[in-house]
Design an enzyme around this catalytic site. Structure first.
Site, PDB file in Angstrom:
ATOM      1  N   CYS A  20     -16.234 109.216  -1.615  1.00  0.00           N
ATOM      2  CA  CYS A  20     -15.553 110.500  -1.792  1.00  0.00           C
ATOM      3  C   CYS A  20     -15.180 110.779  -3.241  1.00  0.00           C
ATOM      4  O   CYS A  20     -14.744 111.882  -3.561  1.00  0.00           O
ATOM      5  CB  CYS A  20     -14.311 110.548  -0.907  1.00  0.00           C
ATOM      6  SG  CYS A  20     -14.698 110.678   0.855  1.00  0.00           S
ATOM      7  N   LYS A  23     -16.978 113.805  -4.909  1.00  0.00           N
ATOM      8  CA  LYS A  23     -16.687 115.194  -4.541  1.00  0.00           C
ATOM      9  C   LYS A  23     -16.575 116.078  -5.779  1.00  0.00           C
ATOM     10  O   LYS A  23     -16.213 115.618  -6.868  1.00  0.00           O
ATOM     11  CB  LYS A  23     -15.353 115.269  -3.783  1.00  0.00           C
ATOM     12  CG  LYS A  23     -15.424 114.890  -2.319  1.00  0.00           C
ATOM     13  CD  LYS A  23     -14.094 115.171  -1.647  1.00  0.00           C
ATOM     14  CE  LYS A  23     -14.165 114.955  -0.155  1.00  0.00           C
ATOM     15  NZ  LYS A  23     -12.880 115.296   0.516  1.00  0.00           N
ATOM     16  N   ASP A  57      -8.870 120.183   7.048  1.00  0.00           N
ATOM     17  CA  ASP A  57      -9.902 119.161   7.184  1.00  0.00           C
ATOM     18  C   ASP A  57     -11.129 119.622   7.960  1.00  0.00           C
ATOM     19  O   ASP A  57     -12.214 119.054   7.785  1.00  0.00           O
ATOM     20  CB  ASP A  57      -9.305 117.921   7.859  1.00  0.00           C
ATOM     21  CG  ASP A  57      -8.218 117.292   7.007  1.00  0.00           C
ATOM     22  OD1 ASP A  57      -8.540 116.817   5.906  1.00  0.00           O
ATOM     23  OD2 ASP A  57      -7.054 117.293   7.426  1.00  0.00           O
ATOM     24  N   ASP A  79     -19.425 115.877   6.586  1.00  0.00           N
ATOM     25  CA  ASP A  79     -19.045 115.064   5.431  1.00  0.00           C
ATOM     26  C   ASP A  79     -20.163 114.080   5.130  1.00  0.00           C
ATOM     27  O   ASP A  79     -20.692 113.441   6.038  1.00  0.00           O
ATOM     28  CB  ASP A  79     -17.748 114.304   5.707  1.00  0.00           C
ATOM     29  CG  ASP A  79     -16.946 114.060   4.431  1.00  0.00           C
ATOM     30  OD1 ASP A  79     -17.553 113.606   3.440  1.00  0.00           O
ATOM     31  OD2 ASP A  79     -15.731 114.308   4.430  1.00  0.00           O
ATOM     32  N   ASP A 102     -12.213 113.730  10.042  1.00  0.00           N
ATOM     33  CA  ASP A 102     -11.795 115.129   9.933  1.00  0.00           C
ATOM     34  C   ASP A 102     -11.414 115.710  11.290  1.00  0.00           C
ATOM     35  O   ASP A 102     -10.519 116.555  11.387  1.00  0.00           O
ATOM     36  CB  ASP A 102     -12.910 115.971   9.312  1.00  0.00           C
ATOM     37  CG  ASP A 102     -13.028 115.772   7.808  1.00  0.00           C
ATOM     38  OD1 ASP A 102     -12.056 115.308   7.197  1.00  0.00           O
ATOM     39  OD2 ASP A 102     -14.093 116.092   7.259  1.00  0.00           O
ATOM     40  N   ASP A 235      -6.016 114.133   6.426  1.00  0.00           N
ATOM     41  CA  ASP A 235      -6.443 112.787   6.069  1.00  0.00           C
ATOM     42  C   ASP A 235      -6.513 112.666   4.551  1.00  0.00           C
ATOM     43  O   ASP A 235      -6.612 113.659   3.824  1.00  0.00           O
ATOM     44  CB  ASP A 235      -7.737 112.364   6.767  1.00  0.00           C
ATOM     45  CG  ASP A 235      -8.957 113.173   6.381  1.00  0.00           C
ATOM     46  OD1 ASP A 235      -8.819 114.196   5.693  1.00  0.00           O
ATOM     47  OD2 ASP A 235     -10.064 112.784   6.783  1.00  0.00           O
TER      48      ASP A 235
END
Length: 341
Positions: A20, A23, A57, A79, A102, A235
């Site tokens: 992540c 991103k 999310d 994701d 999510d 989250d």
């Protein structure tokens, strides 16, 4: 269980960023999305319960009800990311758990997922891609979620994740805009995943505690939050604890007070920060939240850990969750969205 054979290829070497942390930075993303809304399907339509407005999310759409039937809503999310660890099987498990998270973060339960795979077919053998998919399938099975195929593309950089569809009770959602003053904040997984993953990418060291944390589903935490009466949660992933907390506080019109001494960290996380294994994504997170945060006496390492770009992190719940540490509280809106004490 790991891959049946260890590959000499280090998957993280084929990625410009890890997990992540790759991103798009939150400030840049908000600029891109500014003013964009979904189509209005009909005058007065209110079936879209959660959309772009608060950066939650997942999207949530209410299903038409039948007489006497319990209300239902569809939860939809996607994701995917570049390799966060070198083991392809573990990467698949981590990416699947992250995508499923999510749905859990909205108070829903996943029912079906499809794979999203980008693969450099002339560089990496497909047997590694198979291991990635096997890891994702195993986590989906643990979650009781079907995997119904997916989509793949030839890409210079490997990427994997899932698009997930779930169900939820529209009257019992966990949203990021429903926080209220006087409510405690609970965090269900420790921080430090980003810096440990960055150290792994740089050195090849394997951190079992990080892999175990990233592959743990947020299913039980979500169920516990709902059972405790919580209505607000998110989250903690690529924008770090501070970034996701800022978004929750801003959407809810409150200030979040964070007790830095109560925040849990994985073993080795502080040492990884001390030794400089901090991703560019984490530093961008810290830059983004700085104007909205009163850091108090927090030192530089603590600030970086609180902004650390997590992959498949835990839930941040406005409410007490059994077994999860209380790390702060929501108070009436002040001059900052987040205050450290």
């Amino acid at each position: 269980m790991h891959s049946p054979t260890r590959t000499p290829l280090r998957l993280t070497r084929f990625a410009h960023g890890g997990g992540c942390a790759c991103k798009i930075p939150p400030g840049e993303l908000e600029d891109v999305l500014a003013g964009l809304t979904g189509p209005v399907l009909a005058v007065g339509d209110t079936s879209l319960l959660v959309g772009l407005a608060t950066g939650d999310d997942a999207a949530v759409v209410a299903l038409p009800g039948e007489s006497g039937a319990a209300p239902r809503a569809v939860v939809s999310t996607a994701d995917f990311f570049t390799p966060v660890v070198d083991d392809p099987y573990d990467w698949g498990r981590i990416a699947a758990a992250n995508a499923l998270s999510d749905v859990y973060a909205m108070g829903g339960w996943p029912i079906v997922a499809v794979n999203l795979l980008a693969w450099p077919r002339d560089v990496l053998p497909f047997e590694l891609a198979r291991e990635v998919l096997r890891g994702g399938l195993e986590i989906a099975a643990e979650a009781g979620c079907h995997v119904g195929g997916g989509h793949s593309v030839d890409d210079p950089e490997p990427k994997y994740g899932m698009a997930v569809t779930g169900l939820a009770d529209p009257d019992r959602l966990l949203r990021n805009d429903t926080g209220r003053p006087g409510v405690p904040l609970s965090l269900t997984k420790p921080l430090g995943l980003g810096v440990l993953n960055n150290r792994h990418k740089a050195t090849g060291e394997r951190f079992e505690q990080a892999v175990a944390t990233m592959t743990a589903l947020n299913r039980d935490a979500s169920a516990a939050a709902l059972a405790a009466g919580a209505v607000c949660a998110t989250d903690v992933t690529g924008f770090g604890l501070l970034g996701h907390l800022h978004k929750l506080a801003r959407a809810s019109g409150v200030t979040a007070v964070l007790d830095t001494a109560a925040v849990p960290y994985l073993d080795g996380a502080r040492e990884a920060v001390r030794d400089g294994y901090v991703s560019g994504g984490t530093r961008r997170n810290l830059d983004w939240v700085t104007p909205f945060t009163d850091f108090g006496a927090a030192d530089d390492d603590t600030r970086l850990l609180l902004a650390d770009a997590q992959t498949s992190g835990g839930l941040l719940v406005a409410g007490e969750v059994p077994g999860a540490p209380v790390v702060g509280e929501l108070v009436p809106e002040g001059t900052h969205s987040v205050v450290l004490r």
